[in-house]
Design a protein around this motif. Sequence first.
Motif, PDB file in Angstrom:
ATOM      1  N   ILE A 130      48.381  -1.527 -12.517  1.00 16.64           N
ATOM      2  CA  ILE A 130      48.373  -1.483 -13.986  1.00 16.64           C
ATOM      3  C   ILE A 130      49.488  -2.362 -14.538  1.00 16.64           C
ATOM      4  N   LEU A 131      50.674  -2.255 -13.929  1.00 16.48           N
ATOM      5  CA  LEU A 131      51.817  -3.058 -14.370  1.00 16.48           C
ATOM      6  C   LEU A 131      51.530  -4.547 -14.225  1.00 16.48           C
ATOM      7  N   ASN A 132      50.991  -4.952 -13.087  1.00 18.17           N
ATOM      8  CA  ASN A 132      50.687  -6.370 -12.853  1.00 18.17           C
ATOM      9  C   ASN A 132      49.669  -6.894 -13.856  1.00 18.17           C
ATOM     10  N   LYS A 133      48.645  -6.102 -14.103  1.00 20.13           N
ATOM     11  CA  LYS A 133      47.600  -6.520 -15.044  1.00 20.13           C
ATOM     12  C   LYS A 133      48.142  -6.578 -16.466  1.00 20.13           C
ATOM     13  N   ALA A 134      49.001  -5.629 -16.802  1.00 23.29           N
ATOM     14  CA  ALA A 134      49.601  -5.621 -18.139  1.00 23.29           C
ATOM     15  C   ALA A 134      50.464  -6.863 -18.356  1.00 23.29           C
ATOM     16  N   ARG A 135      51.209  -7.246 -17.329  1.00 24.25           N
ATOM     17  CA  ARG A 135      52.075  -8.427 -17.449  1.00 24.25           C
ATOM     18  C   ARG A 135      51.276  -9.709 -17.567  1.00 24.25           C
ATOM     19  N   ASP A 136      50.045  -9.702 -17.061  1.00 28.29           N
ATOM     20  CA  ASP A 136      49.178 -10.875 -17.189  1.00 28.29           C
ATOM     21  C   ASP A 136      48.656 -11.031 -18.615  1.00 28.29           C
TER      22      ASP A 136
END
Length: 205
Positions: free
Chosen positions: A162-168
């Motif tokens: 979720i964190l990685n996708k949010a940062r994208d």
Amino acid sequence: MSQRNKSKTPPAVITLSDEQLNSLADIVSNKIEAKLAEREKYVDERLAELQEENTLLRDKTDDLEQRNRLENLRIFGVNEVDNEETDLLVLDVAKKLGLYSIERSDISRSHRVGKKHDGKPRAIIVKFVSFATRQKMFLAKKKLKSSGISIREDLTSIRQDILNKARDSFENVWTQSGVIIIKEGRRFHRVSTMKKLEELMENAS
């Protein structure tokens, strides 16, 4: 004519034209298709229900796992040597942060995680005795800037995704007690499930 002869009388034969046969076939075919469509709709609806139930169960399980990691931190960039004592390495990092009050008794356990790769030091995962001590170290992590050492929260694999996708998709993203925080203008969003993030991304587009 006797009753016996009547029973031997052959039934009447009904002759249907090609047009009538085709019409009858269409009726039967339409009824079968309607039944199949109804059945397919039921299966699709039931499958959607099961998928939603599975997602809810997965999110609840993930939330419990993340809560169990509240006292944990991951420390990156600390040199790795043979026969090291990771508790002492954690205390060394605490001293770099000016947290001299943190002692070995504040550490429940610590160890390296992951596989060794090209001589790069593995992260140290540390579980503190209390959340308060953990927070002292986490909130002071900015003091490690330019030191090559960094501190992050110990996220589950789902929260990390979720964190990685949010940062994208968003510029201002960080974590707080295992929850992904997204700053959008003057608004702050707390995200802990992929569904919530996807809804937020859809509204932002």
